[in-house]
Design a protein around this motif. Sequence first.
Motif, PDB file in Angstrom:
ATOM      1  N   VAL A  29       2.370   3.452   7.570  1.00 51.62           N
ATOM      2  CA  VAL A  29       2.267   4.078   8.889  1.00 51.62           C
ATOM      3  C   VAL A  29       1.231   3.330   9.730  1.00 51.62           C
ATOM      4  CG1 VAL A  29       1.536   6.173  10.104  1.00 51.62           C
ATOM      5  CG2 VAL A  29       3.056   6.344   8.122  1.00 51.62           C
ATOM      6  N   SER A  30       0.118   2.970   9.102  1.00 47.16           N
ATOM      7  CA  SER A  30      -0.911   2.194   9.806  1.00 47.16           C
ATOM      8  C   SER A  30      -0.364   0.842  10.246  1.00 47.16           C
ATOM      9  CB  SER A  30      -2.128   1.994   8.895  1.00 47.16           C
ATOM     10  OG  SER A  30      -3.031   1.086   9.472  1.00 47.16           O
ATOM     11  N   MET A  31       0.426   0.199   9.383  1.00 47.60           N
ATOM     12  CA  MET A  31       1.030  -1.081   9.751  1.00 47.60           C
ATOM     13  C   MET A  31       1.929  -0.922  10.971  1.00 47.60           C
ATOM     14  SD  MET A  31       1.959  -2.588   5.947  1.00 47.60           S
ATOM     15  CE  MET A  31       2.872  -3.993   6.566  1.00 47.60           C
ATOM     16  N   GLY A  89       0.816  -1.207   0.000  1.00 45.50           N
ATOM     17  CA  GLY A  89       0.000   0.000   0.000  1.00 45.50           C
ATOM     18  C   GLY A  89       0.848   1.254   0.000  1.00 45.50           C
ATOM     19  N   THR A  90       0.177   2.346   0.212  1.00 46.84           N
ATOM     20  CA  THR A  90       0.800   3.666   0.180  1.00 46.84           C
ATOM     21  C   THR A  90       1.627   3.897   1.448  1.00 46.84           C
ATOM     22  OG1 THR A  90      -1.047   4.726   1.311  1.00 46.84           O
ATOM     23  CG2 THR A  90      -1.202   4.542  -1.107  1.00 46.84           C
ATOM     24  N   PRO A  91       2.409   4.967   1.473  1.00 47.35           N
ATOM     25  CA  PRO A  91       3.122   5.305   2.715  1.00 47.35           C
ATOM     26  C   PRO A  91       2.172   5.462   3.911  1.00 47.35           C
ATOM     27  CG  PRO A  91       4.067   6.515   0.889  1.00 47.35           C
ATOM     28  CD  PRO A  91       2.841   5.821   0.352  1.00 47.35           C
ATOM     29  N   LEU A  92       0.970   5.966   3.689  1.00 49.52           N
ATOM     30  CA  LEU A  92      -0.009   6.091   4.765  1.00 49.52           C
ATOM     31  C   LEU A  92      -0.363   4.705   5.318  1.00 49.52           C
ATOM     32  CD1 LEU A  92      -1.828   8.021   6.395  1.00 49.52           C
ATOM     33  CD2 LEU A  92      -3.574   7.679   4.631  1.00 49.52           C
ATOM     34  N   HIS A  93      -0.481   3.716   4.438  1.00 49.75           N
ATOM     35  CA  HIS A  93      -0.779   2.352   4.889  1.00 49.75           C
ATOM     36  C   HIS A  93       0.384   1.789   5.696  1.00 49.75           C
ATOM     37  CE1 HIS A  93      -2.617  -1.562   5.055  1.00 49.75           C
ATOM     38  NE2 HIS A  93      -1.504  -2.093   4.577  1.00 49.75           N
TER      39      HIS A  93
END
Length: 162
Positions: free
Chosen positions: A31-33, A25-29
């Motif tokens: 961060v969520s991980m 996923g994206t960099p935002l994903h």
Amino acid sequence: MIDVVLSLSVRELTYEDLASCGWAGTPLHLVSMARQLERVRAGEVDYLAVCARNDIPIAKGGVDYLVEHGVGTLWQLAVHPALQSCGIGTVLVSAAERRIKDRGLRYAQLSVEDDNPRARALYERLGYLVHDRRPEAWDEQAPDGTTRRHETICTVMRKDLS
């Protein structure tokens, strides 16, 4: 046609793995991980990686034990796009189900977007049945780097592990 056999292992996902999970996923994903890995330390979730011989994750996913009492909720399931439809998702889901059973829970549950028939077909093949439908939403990062809210309808599927 040449058949390739992969030797797979399943282990805990680690912070060190995040650098090689850009396919997920994206960099935002990512961060969520990383946030979810903090929850692993608290015992609230399990976060798994399926790896080939080089020990680099080619699939990942979690089990959240706090979403619903007595249920392990599978989430953030993903297989490297180049390796989809090779049975790796089945390995991941089976490992997650073992974690749920090891905690003494009877049910595994997951949500699948209504516009994702391939994933739903996999879950049905693995014994998951429709349990509910509900709207869900999360933040996504657009290609231009902006964040937008993704809203969708998901089918909640459940499997009795007893």
